[in-house]
Design an enzyme around this catalytic site. Structure first.
Site, PDB file in Angstrom:
ATOM      1  N   SER A 144       0.662  -1.287   0.114  1.00 17.02           N
ATOM      2  CA  SER A 144       0.408   0.228  -0.109  1.00 17.02           C
ATOM      3  C   SER A 144       0.704   1.219   0.752  1.00 17.02           C
ATOM      4  O   SER A 144       2.130   1.469  -1.174  1.00 17.02           O
ATOM      5  CB  SER A 144      -0.940  -0.096   1.357  1.00 17.02           C
ATOM      6  OG  SER A 144      -2.054   1.034   0.729  1.00 17.02           O
ATOM      7  N   ARG A 153     -12.297   6.543  10.173  1.00 19.93           N
ATOM      8  CA  ARG A 153     -11.229   4.917   9.901  1.00 19.93           C
ATOM      9  C   ARG A 153     -12.463   4.024   9.039  1.00 19.93           C
ATOM     10  O   ARG A 153     -12.733   3.140   8.740  1.00 19.93           O
ATOM     11  CB  ARG A 153     -10.814   4.632  11.436  1.00 19.93           C
ATOM     12  CG  ARG A 153     -10.022   3.257  11.590  1.00 19.93           C
ATOM     13  CD  ARG A 153      -9.622   3.461  10.879  1.00 19.93           C
ATOM     14  NE  ARG A 153      -8.384   1.850  10.917  1.00 19.93           N
ATOM     15  CZ  ARG A 153      -6.861   1.195   9.942  1.00 19.93           C
ATOM     16  NH1 ARG A 153      -6.652   2.724   9.404  1.00 19.93           N
ATOM     17  NH2 ARG A 153      -6.540   0.478  10.422  1.00 19.93           N
ATOM     18  N   ASP A 184      -9.049  -5.515  -4.984  1.00 24.98           N
ATOM     19  CA  ASP A 184      -8.489  -4.366  -4.096  1.00 24.98           C
ATOM     20  C   ASP A 184      -9.797  -3.451  -4.542  1.00 24.98           C
ATOM     21  O   ASP A 184      -9.460  -2.725  -5.626  1.00 24.98           O
ATOM     22  CB  ASP A 184      -7.333  -4.144  -4.515  1.00 24.98           C
ATOM     23  CG  ASP A 184      -6.620  -3.363  -2.994  1.00 24.98           C
ATOM     24  OD1 ASP A 184      -7.397  -2.651  -2.719  1.00 24.98           O
ATOM     25  OD2 ASP A 184      -5.751  -3.632  -3.522  1.00 24.98           O
ATOM     26  N   HIS A 193      -7.966  -5.234  -0.616  1.00 23.00           N
ATOM     27  CA  HIS A 193      -6.535  -4.477   0.040  1.00 23.00           C
ATOM     28  C   HIS A 193      -5.929  -4.760   0.998  1.00 23.00           C
ATOM     29  O   HIS A 193      -4.687  -4.841   1.300  1.00 23.00           O
ATOM     30  CB  HIS A 193      -7.009  -3.209   0.220  1.00 23.00           C
ATOM     31  CG  HIS A 193      -6.087  -2.582   0.006  1.00 23.00           C
ATOM     32  ND1 HIS A 193      -4.591  -2.105  -0.850  1.00 23.00           N
ATOM     33  CD2 HIS A 193      -5.157  -1.014   0.279  1.00 23.00           C
ATOM     34  CE1 HIS A 193      -3.828  -1.726  -0.291  1.00 23.00           C
ATOM     35  NE2 HIS A 193      -3.691  -1.090   0.671  1.00 23.00           N
ATOM     36  N   ASP A 194      -6.837  -5.545   1.911  1.00 23.95           N
ATOM     37  CA  ASP A 194      -5.635  -5.716   3.939  1.00 23.95           C
ATOM     38  C   ASP A 194      -5.459  -7.443   3.150  1.00 23.95           C
ATOM     39  O   ASP A 194      -4.633  -7.820   4.083  1.00 23.95           O
ATOM     40  CB  ASP A 194      -6.669  -6.137   4.361  1.00 23.95           C
ATOM     41  CG  ASP A 194      -7.071  -4.867   5.115  1.00 23.95           C
ATOM     42  OD1 ASP A 194      -5.725  -3.840   5.319  1.00 23.95           O
ATOM     43  OD2 ASP A 194      -7.637  -4.483   6.231  1.00 23.95           O
TER      44      ASP A 194
END
Length: 364
Positions: free
Chosen positions: A145, A214, A306, A339-340
């Site tokens: 990332s 967040r 993603d 993405h994680d």
């Protein structure tokens, strides 16, 4: 293992790309494994947006790092083979100088006076750290990332210093949609009534805004597939129609509150903007000129689903790197984690990381 801190730029201030200077920069870092006699096995780990200098903790510390399951003897990040160095980025809030740090000129937190930072500034600090540690060359740099952007810029600005680059789930620039997500997150923070233009350290913090930011970020890090598998439309036993009624809502609220204990709102704003502004061509004639400087073997890994660094952006980056003559190894695959995935999907990433770190060694 305990976090280490060193102070850099005490004699000559660091000139920042967008203007301003910083001196007496503290850098928090951690090392893992042993540096060999030839100093040829050093690997720099560049952390993601809200990461820190501690991707791994020893068992006796009873904590888990953000790459806990990837690092150790014989694992993808093999501590029996490599000497890993990881530092908290400039502008962060986990030991390296950032907005919450004391300004030596005022003896108060920088707050709104902290200057804007770019990826190029971050790697200058990392290079100064390696010089202080007397590391003459990096066998590899790895990052996911935001860390992938740092790894790319390293290979451009210091082409003779690094042999291999492993970029996990990061394109050469941020898309308009991704910048839009960041804009909404920034607005959540700066419109919190306690933000006070960033000078909130003597009073209440903008916790509500940061928690909301967040929560939005978490939705870009995972996929609809994973969220449906984990929560579906399940409700809480004592749901509140005006609050957390569905379990997925409760999960996001928990993640937002959890974030408050470990991150600073100003650091979040500065690093989000550094993501937006990243352009590897800055300081060079054009993008091709910048990318053509890369001498390292370059591994790029994309996750098909993603939600943040989307596949078309990764494929475009692949094409640009190849057109610039970069020795590229490219992988793409699907993962429910989106993405994680580079943080949690060890089965998919293990061989790609292992081969990417070996890089040139595989071809000799």
């Amino acid at each position: 293992m305990t976090i280490k801190t060193t102070t850099l730029f005490t004699q000559q201030p660091l000139d920042l790309l967008l203007g301003g200077q910083l001196d007496h920069i503290n850098v928090a870092y951690q090392t893992y494994g042993e540096l060999n006699a030839e100093k040829s096995n050093a690997v720099l780990i560049c952390h993601a947006l809200t990461g820190d200098a501690e991707p791994y903790f020893a068992k006796e510390q009873h904590q888990e790092g953000w790459w806990q399951n990837f690092m150790g003897d014989g694992l993808a990040l093999d501590t029996s083979r490599y000497f890993f160095i990881c530092s908290n980025v400039l502008g962060g809030c986990k030991g390296t100088t950032g907005p919450a740090s004391l300004n030596p000129k005022t003896n108060r937190p920088y707050g709104s006076q902290f200057p804007s930072v770019m990826v190029q500034d971050l790697i200058k600090v990392q290079k100064a750290l390696l010089d202080t540690l007397e590391i003459p060359h990096l066998h590899a740099i790895i990052g996911g990332s935001f860390g992938g952007m740092q790894a790319t810029q390293w290979a451009i600005d210091y082409p003779d210093f690094v042999s291999n680059v492993v970029n996990l789930c990061s394109s050469l620039s941020f898309s308009a949609e991704a910048i839009g997500f960041n804009h909404v997150m920034r607005q959540a923070v700066i419109n919190d009534p306690h933000f006070n233009n960033g000078d909130y350290y003597d009073g209440e913090k903008p916790d509500k805004g940061l928690a909301i930011a967040r929560m939005l970020g978490m939705l870009t890090y995972r996929t609809d597939i994973q969220l449906n598998k984990a929560f579906g439309r399940a409700t809480k036993a004592e749901g509140n129609l005006q609050g957390d009624y569905f379990q997925v809502e409760s999960y996001l609220s928990y993640q937002g509150q959890k974030f408050l204990a470990r991150f600073d709102a100003n650091s979040y704003l500065h690093l989000l903007r550094a993501l937006d502004l990243y352009d590897p061509s800055i300081g060079y004639a054009d993008l091709n000129t910048a990318l053509s400087r890369i001498k390292a073997a370059y591994t790029l890994v994309a996750v098909e689903n993603d939600q943040l660094f989307k596949l078309p952006e990764l494929r475009k980056s692949k094409q640009l790197l190849e057109q610039s003559g970069v020795r590229l190894t490219y992988h793409e695959f699907a993962s429910d984690y989106g993405h994680d995935a580079f943080l949690v999907d060890y089965a998919f990433f293990e061989k790609k990381i292992r081969d990417g770190l070996a890089g040139d060694a595989l071809n000799t």
